[in-house]
Write a protein that holds these residues in place. Structure first.
Motif, PDB file in Angstrom:
ATOM      1  N   GLU A  99      15.556 -18.888 -15.528  1.00 38.66           N
ATOM      2  CA  GLU A  99      14.512 -18.133 -16.212  1.00 38.66           C
ATOM      3  C   GLU A  99      13.675 -17.367 -15.186  1.00 38.66           C
TER       4      GLU A  99
ATOM      5  N   ARG B 166      10.421 -17.146 -14.963  1.00 30.24           N
ATOM      6  CA  ARG B 166       9.181 -17.788 -14.544  1.00 30.24           C
ATOM      7  C   ARG B 166       9.400 -18.662 -13.309  1.00 30.24           C
ATOM      8  N   GLU B 167       8.405 -18.690 -12.450  1.00 35.58           N
ATOM      9  CA  GLU B 167       8.482 -19.476 -11.224  1.00 35.58           C
ATOM     10  C   GLU B 167       8.180 -20.948 -11.500  1.00 35.58           C
TER      11      GLU B 167
END
Length: 395
Positions: free
Chosen positions: A175, A177-178
């Motif tokens: 994904e 997002r970190e």
């Protein structure tokens, strides 16, 4: 600790997925055969030999190319002696010519072993290379570790133990997002508790380090392409590909490919694992495109740098990585080693120098022991395991 999917279509041609239908493969499952995953059920609760109970967990540790090159001697009660399995197909002399990754894989095994021992209230007194340390670029028949199990009321369970059966090496697309900051802190703290942890440095690169992040991606892409187009290195990987349920269940190691499409290629004789791909093959360009897409979308990278690179340090770096991955797992974060640029064969000299420079790890004094993708990924199944009996030396 590397598992990658490869396709090569004879003469650079392609085959459509529809070709699977006449072979009866179109509707078949891609799930791995149950017998190949039996070890992930864990040991019997009433196992009378605590060493076997502990080892049944240790064999679930990650290993380069999933070769599971571990042999154990249980002749002495209360003790375990660990050896590197140097048998056919258990080493990677082309991609891992100095056997550094093999030593790290001994370390992942030892870390899980100690976590399991703690669950039983046992102190694992681990002595590395009890008969002497291997030379820097060779391995031999001497043991890599001797373990004495001692009852100790002061030994406390480690929370990382709970993650052993959940851990996966995830190669899917991540994904955008970190990873959360608490996950990164947990990884750093886990590494610090590993043997020689004070001589290791962890690091992360994400969106806040835009230029560095792009450099990570570029080095990874170049190193992957080099390995794919270096015949002796890629053939070494081809030799441990296990295609289809029969091969996967028979070997229970290596790199498993069980999709109907790949099985159709093999059944039609269009996937030749004895020949290295050519640069212009459509399958090669497809593999490069697929890998580059995953790298380009990777939100963060993690690395582990050691001061020094002796055999004990390599083993302990493996232990540190094991702790890092289990800590990440506890926070729902996936890791995938991207080790091509860390390999010491000549063709990788450029990426090797580049990643060491980027991570401020002077080659004369420091070594990048591990470099991974880091992020959130879909749930996947575990890798096959050969089972405990395959690792036991005759009594």
């Amino acid at each position: 600790m590397q598992r990658r999917s490869f396709l090569r279509v004879a003469s650079g041609g392609v085959i459509t997925a529809a070709a699977a239908a006449p072979l009866g493969l179109a509707g078949c499952s891609s799930e791995l055969p149950a017998e190949a995953l039996q070890a992930w059920q864990g040991p019997a609760a009433d196992e009378p030999d605590v060493r076997r109970w502990i080892l049944a967990h240790a064999i679930l540790a990650p290993h380069s190319h999933n070769l599971q090159s571990w042999l154990v001697d249980l002749k002495t009660p209360g003790e375990i002696t660990l050896f590197l399995d140097r048998g056919p197909g258990r080493l990677l002399p082309q991609a891992d010519p100095w056997h550094r990754q093999m030593m790290m894989s001994q370390g992942t095994f030892l870390e899980v072993l100690e976590l399991a021992a703690r669950e039983k209230g046992l102190r694992a007194e681990i002595t590395l290379f009890p008969l002497g340390e291997f030379e820097p670029r060779t391995v031999d028949a001497r043991p890599t570790a001797h373990i004495r199990l001692v009852p100790d009321a002061s030994v406390k369970p480690d929370p990382l133990f709970a993650q052993i059966f959940r851990r996966r090496t995830n190669r899917e697309a991540y994904e955008a997002r970190e990873p959360a900051s608490e996950a990164l802190r947990a990884i750093v703290q886990a590494v610090a508790l590993a043997p020689q942890g004070a001589q290791m440095r962890t690091g992360f690169a994400g969106a806040a380090q835009t230029a560095d992040l792009e450099r990570h991606r570029a080095i990874a892409a170049e190193a992957w392409k080099i390995e794919l187009l270096t015949p002796r290195a890629i053939l070494e990987t081809y030799h441990v590909l296990r295609v289809g349920p029969k091969e996967i269940a028979t070997y229970r190691d290596g790199i498993s490919l069980n999709t109907p499409f790949v099985r159709a290629l093999v059944a039609l004789g269009l996937f030749d694992r004895s020949q290295a791909p050519k640069p212009g093959d459509s399958a090669v360009t497809g593999q490069i495109k697929d890998f580059n897409a995953k790298i380009a979308s990777t939100p963060a990278f993690f690395w582990l740098v050691s001061e020094g690179n002796g055999r004990k340090m390599q083993v302990n770096a493996g232990r540190a990585y094991m702790r890092a991955q289990l800590a990440a797992t506890a926070h729902g974060v996936s890791m995938q080693p991207i080790s091509q640029a860390l390999q010491e064969y000549p063709e990788q000299a450029g990426p090797y120098a580049a990643i060491h420079e980027l991570l401020q790890a002077p080659v004369a004094t420091h070594t990048v022991q591990m470099w991974t993708r880091l992020g959130y990924a879909p749930v996947i199944s575990p890798s096959p395991r050969r089972g405990l009996e395959a690792h036991l030396l005759p009594a």
